[in-house]
Structures are given as structure tokens and as C-alpha cells.
Design a protein around this motif. Structure first.
Motif, PDB file in Angstrom:
ATOM      1  N   MET A   1       0.827  -1.158   0.000  1.00  0.00           N
ATOM      2  CA  MET A   1       0.000   0.000   0.000  1.00  0.00           C
ATOM      3  C   MET A   1       0.873   1.222   0.000  1.00  0.00           C
ATOM      4  N   ASP A   2       0.260   2.346  -0.427  1.00  0.00           N
ATOM      5  CA  ASP A   2       0.976   3.613  -0.466  1.00  0.00           C
ATOM      6  C   ASP A   2      -0.039   4.741  -0.330  1.00  0.00           C
ATOM      7  N   ILE A   3       0.424   5.856   0.217  1.00  0.00           N
ATOM      8  CA  ILE A   3      -0.406   7.057   0.333  1.00  0.00           C
ATOM      9  C   ILE A   3       0.254   8.171  -0.457  1.00  0.00           C
ATOM     10  N   SER A   4      -0.539   8.863  -1.249  1.00  0.00           N
ATOM     11  CA  SER A   4      -0.066  10.033  -1.984  1.00  0.00           C
ATOM     12  C   SER A   4      -0.759  11.270  -1.428  1.00  0.00           C
ATOM     13  N   GLY A   5      -0.009  12.370  -1.310  1.00  0.00           N
ATOM     14  CA  GLY A   5      -0.615  13.649  -0.966  1.00  0.00           C
ATOM     15  C   GLY A   5      -0.723  13.979   0.493  1.00  0.00           C
ATOM     16  N   ARG A   6       0.310  13.723   1.251  1.00  0.00           N
ATOM     17  CA  ARG A   6       0.252  14.073   2.669  1.00  0.00           C
ATOM     18  C   ARG A   6       0.788  15.483   2.910  1.00  0.00           C
ATOM     19  N   HIS A   7       0.664  16.338   1.921  1.00  0.00           N
ATOM     20  CA  HIS A   7       1.111  17.719   2.073  1.00  0.00           C
ATOM     21  C   HIS A   7      -0.033  18.663   1.690  1.00  0.00           C
ATOM     22  N   GLU A   8       0.024  19.849   2.244  1.00  0.00           N
ATOM     23  CA  GLU A   8      -1.026  20.836   2.020  1.00  0.00           C
ATOM     24  C   GLU A   8      -0.856  21.489   0.649  1.00  0.00           C
ATOM     25  N   GLU A   9      -1.970  21.636  -0.056  1.00  0.00           N
ATOM     26  CA  GLU A   9      -1.987  22.348  -1.333  1.00  0.00           C
ATOM     27  C   GLU A   9      -3.180  23.272  -1.340  1.00  0.00           C
ATOM     28  N   SER A  10      -2.938  24.542  -1.561  1.00  0.00           N
ATOM     29  CA  SER A  10      -4.012  25.543  -1.605  1.00  0.00           C
ATOM     30  C   SER A  10      -4.878  25.503  -0.350  1.00  0.00           C
ATOM     31  N   GLY A  11      -4.241  25.311   0.802  1.00  0.00           N
ATOM     32  CA  GLY A  11      -4.956  25.309   2.074  1.00  0.00           C
ATOM     33  C   GLY A  11      -5.734  24.056   2.390  1.00  0.00           C
ATOM     34  N   GLU A  12      -5.567  22.998   1.580  1.00  0.00           N
ATOM     35  CA  GLU A  12      -6.294  21.752   1.794  1.00  0.00           C
ATOM     36  C   GLU A  12      -5.356  20.559   1.759  1.00  0.00           C
ATOM     37  N   TYR A  13      -5.834  19.459   2.305  1.00  0.00           N
ATOM     38  CA  TYR A  13      -5.146  18.184   2.210  1.00  0.00           C
ATOM     39  C   TYR A  13      -6.000  17.232   1.387  1.00  0.00           C
ATOM     40  N   LEU A  14      -5.353  16.373   0.649  1.00  0.00           N
ATOM     41  CA  LEU A  14      -6.040  15.278  -0.035  1.00  0.00           C
ATOM     42  C   LEU A  14      -5.097  14.081  -0.056  1.00  0.00           C
ATOM     43  N   MET A  15      -5.336  13.158   0.861  1.00  0.00           N
ATOM     44  CA  MET A  15      -4.557  11.915   0.862  1.00  0.00           C
ATOM     45  C   MET A  15      -5.326  10.873   0.067  1.00  0.00           C
ATOM     46  N   VAL A  16      -4.619  10.175  -0.806  1.00  0.00           N
ATOM     47  CA  VAL A  16      -5.196   9.064  -1.549  1.00  0.00           C
ATOM     48  C   VAL A  16      -4.375   7.830  -1.229  1.00  0.00           C
ATOM     49  N   ALA A  17      -5.031   6.817  -0.706  1.00  0.00           N
ATOM     50  CA  ALA A  17      -4.356   5.557  -0.394  1.00  0.00           C
ATOM     51  C   ALA A  17      -4.721   4.537  -1.459  1.00  0.00           C
ATOM     52  N   ALA A  18      -3.722   3.786  -1.886  1.00  0.00           N
ATOM     53  CA  ALA A  18      -3.943   2.686  -2.822  1.00  0.00           C
ATOM     54  C   ALA A  18      -3.443   1.403  -2.173  1.00  0.00           C
ATOM     55  N   ALA A  19      -4.305   0.408  -2.144  1.00  0.00           N
ATOM     56  CA  ALA A  19      -3.941  -0.922  -1.663  1.00  0.00           C
ATOM     57  C   ALA A  19      -3.893  -1.841  -2.878  1.00  0.00           C
ATOM     58  N   VAL A  20      -2.806  -2.560  -3.024  1.00  0.00           N
ATOM     59  CA  VAL A  20      -2.634  -3.474  -4.155  1.00  0.00           C
ATOM     60  C   VAL A  20      -2.601  -4.897  -3.608  1.00  0.00           C
ATOM     61  N   HIS A  21      -3.543  -5.722  -4.073  1.00  0.00           N
ATOM     62  CA  HIS A  21      -3.559  -7.139  -3.716  1.00  0.00           C
ATOM     63  C   HIS A  21      -2.774  -7.857  -4.807  1.00  0.00           C
ATOM     64  N   ALA A  22      -1.630  -8.413  -4.448  1.00  0.00           N
ATOM     65  CA  ALA A  22      -0.749  -9.005  -5.447  1.00  0.00           C
ATOM     66  C   ALA A  22      -0.240 -10.362  -5.014  1.00  0.00           C
ATOM     67  N   SER A  23       0.104 -11.166  -6.003  1.00  0.00           N
ATOM     68  CA  SER A  23       0.809 -12.424  -5.764  1.00  0.00           C
ATOM     69  C   SER A  23       2.290 -12.152  -6.001  1.00  0.00           C
ATOM     70  N   VAL A  24       3.122 -12.574  -5.061  1.00  0.00           N
ATOM     71  CA  VAL A  24       4.556 -12.326  -5.166  1.00  0.00           C
ATOM     72  C   VAL A  24       5.336 -13.585  -4.808  1.00  0.00           C
ATOM     73  N   ASP A  25       6.575 -13.635  -5.304  1.00  0.00           N
ATOM     74  CA  ASP A  25       7.519 -14.600  -4.750  1.00  0.00           C
ATOM     75  C   ASP A  25       8.578 -13.757  -4.044  1.00  0.00           C
ATOM     76  N   THR A  26       9.700 -14.306  -3.701  1.00  0.00           N
ATOM     77  CA  THR A  26      10.673 -13.540  -2.920  1.00  0.00           C
ATOM     78  C   THR A  26      11.389 -12.466  -3.724  1.00  0.00           C
ATOM     79  N   THR A  27      11.392 -12.597  -5.042  1.00  0.00           N
ATOM     80  CA  THR A  27      12.174 -11.649  -5.831  1.00  0.00           C
ATOM     81  C   THR A  27      11.376 -10.789  -6.794  1.00  0.00           C
ATOM     82  N   ARG A  28      10.071 -11.082  -6.967  1.00  0.00           N
ATOM     83  CA  ARG A  28       9.325 -10.253  -7.929  1.00  0.00           C
ATOM     84  C   ARG A  28       7.827 -10.327  -7.681  1.00  0.00           C
ATOM     85  N   LEU A  29       7.168  -9.304  -8.184  1.00  0.00           N
ATOM     86  CA  LEU A  29       5.719  -9.251  -8.186  1.00  0.00           C
ATOM     87  C   LEU A  29       5.257 -10.130  -9.334  1.00  0.00           C
ATOM     88  N   GLU A  30       4.401 -11.097  -9.060  1.00  0.00           N
ATOM     89  CA  GLU A  30       3.951 -12.025 -10.107  1.00  0.00           C
ATOM     90  C   GLU A  30       2.689 -11.531 -10.803  1.00  0.00           C
TER      91      GLU A  30
END
Length: 118
Positions: free
Chosen positions: A1-30
Motif C-alpha cells: 500500500m501507499d499514500i499520496s498527498g500528505r502535504h497541504e496544497e491551496s490550504g487543503e489536504y487530499l490523501m489518496v491511499a492505494a492498496a494493491v492485492h498481489a501475488s509475489v515470490d521472494t524476488t518479484r511481483l507475479e
């Protein structure tokens, strides 16, 4: 997961979180199985970040089988156990290359989604 926008812009905040459900092995995203998104206009703080991430995880097409994974900075380097208490599913900070690639995919998704809201 990651969050974008934890800083103020034009007097407002807008955080967008993205959760990615993925299959992985130890060395790569499958494969990406699905994504969930959530937004928050609250100022950045641990509780607000954890809340928006929990909302994004809840929007995944299926609940994650493994832990939610993030970079330490997303939760202000709080202990994993404290983060897990807010999220519900198990949680851990990035350890493997595949986990890092998955977080990178979430970063791109969160950033792109945030641009749509602006």
C-alpha cells in the motif's frame, strides 16, 4: 500500500491511499489481483493515515491473504503492532524485493488516482 498527498496544497489536504492485492515470490511481483482506493481530507497524522489505508484495504475485491505491507514512512515509523491494530489484517514493513515492487505499484496507483481528484 501507499499514500499520496500528505502535504497541504491551496490550504487543503487530499490523501489518496492505494492498496494493491498481489501475488509475489521472494524476488518479484507475479500478478496484481486487485486494487482498492480511499481518500481523506484530514491533515496527515498517524491515525488519519491508518484510517485511509484501512478504508483502501477494505475496498479490495477480496481480503488479503497475507499481510498489508508498506514503507516505514507511511506510518511515521510506528511499530508494526500499533499499525496492525488500526488495519485489522496483519501488517509488516517492506522486507523483500517483491514487497518493494508491490509498494512501488501502489505508489504509482495512488499518485495517478490523486491526480484525477485535483
Amino acid at each position: 500500500m501507499d499514500i499520496s498527498g500528505r502535504h497541504e496544497e491551496s490550504g487543503e489536504y487530499l490523501m489518496v491511499a492505494a492498496a494493491v492485492h498481489a501475488s509475489v515470490d521472494t524476488t518479484r511481483l507475479e500478478s496484481v489481483e486487485g486494487m482498492g482506493f480511499a481518500t481523506s481530507r484530514n491533515p496527515p497524522a498517524f491515525e488519519h493515515a491508518a484510517e485511509v489505508v484501512a478504508d483502501a484495504v477494505a475496498e479490495l475485491p477480496e481480503p488479503p491473504e497475507g499481510p498489508v505491507v508498506a514503507e516505514r514512512g507511511e506510518f511515521y515509523e510506528e511499530p508494526e503492532l500499533r499499525v496492525e491494530q488500526f488495519l485489522g489484517p496483519s501488517f509488516k514493513y517492506v522486507e523483500s524485493i517483491a514487497e518493494r515492487e508491490t509498494v512501488q505499484a501502489a505508489h504509482h496507483a495512488a499518485y495517478a488516482a490523486r491526480k484525477l481528484f485535483l
